[in-house]
Design a protein around this motif. Structure first.
Motif, PDB file in Angstrom:
ATOM      1  N   LEU A 183       0.945  -0.978   0.108  1.00  0.00           N
ATOM      2  CA  LEU A 183      -0.117  -0.053  -0.044  1.00  0.00           C
ATOM      3  C   LEU A 183       0.855   1.197   0.132  1.00  0.00           C
ATOM      4  O   LEU A 183       1.694   1.601   0.995  1.00  0.00           O
ATOM      5  N   GLY A 184       0.719   1.885  -0.857  1.00  0.00           N
ATOM      6  CA  GLY A 184       1.778   2.893  -1.271  1.00  0.00           C
ATOM      7  C   GLY A 184       1.934   3.516  -2.605  1.00  0.00           C
ATOM      8  O   GLY A 184       1.217   3.208  -3.623  1.00  0.00           O
ATOM      9  N   PRO A 185       3.016   4.452  -2.883  1.00  0.00           N
ATOM     10  CA  PRO A 185       3.784   5.231  -1.873  1.00  0.00           C
ATOM     11  C   PRO A 185       3.002   6.349  -1.206  1.00  0.00           C
ATOM     12  O   PRO A 185       1.985   7.022  -1.662  1.00  0.00           O
ATOM     13  N   MET A 186       3.467   6.580   0.107  1.00  0.00           N
ATOM     14  CA  MET A 186       2.654   7.562   0.975  1.00  0.00           C
ATOM     15  C   MET A 186       3.426   8.524   0.896  1.00  0.00           C
ATOM     16  O   MET A 186       4.519   8.504   1.609  1.00  0.00           O
ATOM     17  N   ALA A 187       3.165   9.717   0.591  1.00  0.00           N
ATOM     18  CA  ALA A 187       3.937  11.110   0.713  1.00  0.00           C
ATOM     19  C   ALA A 187       4.004  11.556   2.207  1.00  0.00           C
ATOM     20  O   ALA A 187       4.933  12.223   2.580  1.00  0.00           O
TER      21      ALA A 187
END
Length: 273
Positions: free
Chosen positions: A195-199
């Motif tokens: 799950l991502g990418p998360m800034a």
């Protein structure tokens, strides 16, 4: 009670409820949804759902369902695990072992032997053994709810894994304000997804792996109906079907008195694959 290593997240465990994960802090950011969750009218689940990971089972999973004894009683929401206290048997900075004695809603009994460990690279591993300590066989169910606060997501965040249609898609799948689906996790010994990418985490993704020997399905849930704002990654023992349908299909997989069944999950943070 917290686990940490030189790298990776800080993991806060909950001895009051099955030694599940309350907060998971990575680079100063708590991924748990907190109060951005739906209220299903069950205080046990309300407490558990606001944490990063809670365990569903062992006598039932998903929504309440009538028991077959004609008593009018129901298996509770997500089963009987939640709110059972854990007895710590060993612990250190990077590991914890515990035993949880479980009373089932229908009178059965089981024991969860739980081992958490975080290694030097920040990989968090969970090894569970479920033992039937009662007098009768019971169909054992288990689902890990990994609940992430969707406040941390932007439109670039994706779910990716070989079991997903097309290999992956954006986190806002389905119709608004949310939905749920369940798929076979695949024939590999270890299913993986990300799950991502998360800034919000500097571009890192959450990577999850789980043993398909006893968790052959993956359920994904999201809910953005205010005040909820959460996405769940949920490795699970059984398909998303009513309990009676599972029984008729031969999917119950009874656990005999004295028998044990093992479950395993791990997760870590790293660059997108």
């Amino acid at each position: 009670m917290k686990l940490k290593a030189m790298r990776g997240p800080q993991v806060e465990l909950d001895p009051a409820s099955v030694l599940d994960i309350r907060s998971l802090v990575m680079d100063g950011v708590d991924l748990a949804p907190g109060r951005a969750i739906p209220d299903d009218g069950d205080a046990r689940i309300d407490h558990s759902l606001e944490g990063f990971l809670f365990t569903c089972g062992p006598d039932h999973i998903r929504h309440p369902f009538p028991m077959a004894d004609g008593s009018g009683r129901k298996y509770p929401l997500h089963g009987s695990f939640s709110s059972h206290p854990a007895m710590i048997v060993a612990q250190g900075q990077d590991f914890c072992r515990a035993v949880v004695e479980i009373c089932h809603a229908d009178g059965g009994h089981s024991r969860l032997e739980r081992h958490w460990h975080i290694d030097g690279e920040g990989r968090v591993r969970l090894a569970d053994r479920l033992v039937n300590t009662g007098q009768q066989a019971f169909p054992a169910f288990l689902m890990y709810h990994m609940n992430i606060g969707a406040r941390l997501f932007d439109d670039g965040v994706r779910l990716e894994g070989a079991m997903l249609e097309g290999g992956g898609f954006g986190w806002r799948f389905g119709k608004e304000p949310g939905g749920v689906f369940c798929v076979a996790a695949g024939g590999e010994d270890l299913a993986t997804l990300s799950l991502g990418p998360m800034a919000s985490l500097g571009g890192l993704s959450l990577h999850v792996a789980f043993s398909t020997a006893t968790l052959p399905y993956l359920q994904i849930w999201r809910n953005q109906k205010a005040p909820a704002n959460v996405l769940g990654i949920e490795p699970v023992s059984h398909d998303w079907l009513d309990r009676d349908v599972l029984e008729r299909s031969g999917a119950f997989l009874p656990l005999q008195p004295g028998e044990a069944r093992d479950f395993a999950l791990q997760f870590w943070f790293g660059p997108a694959d």
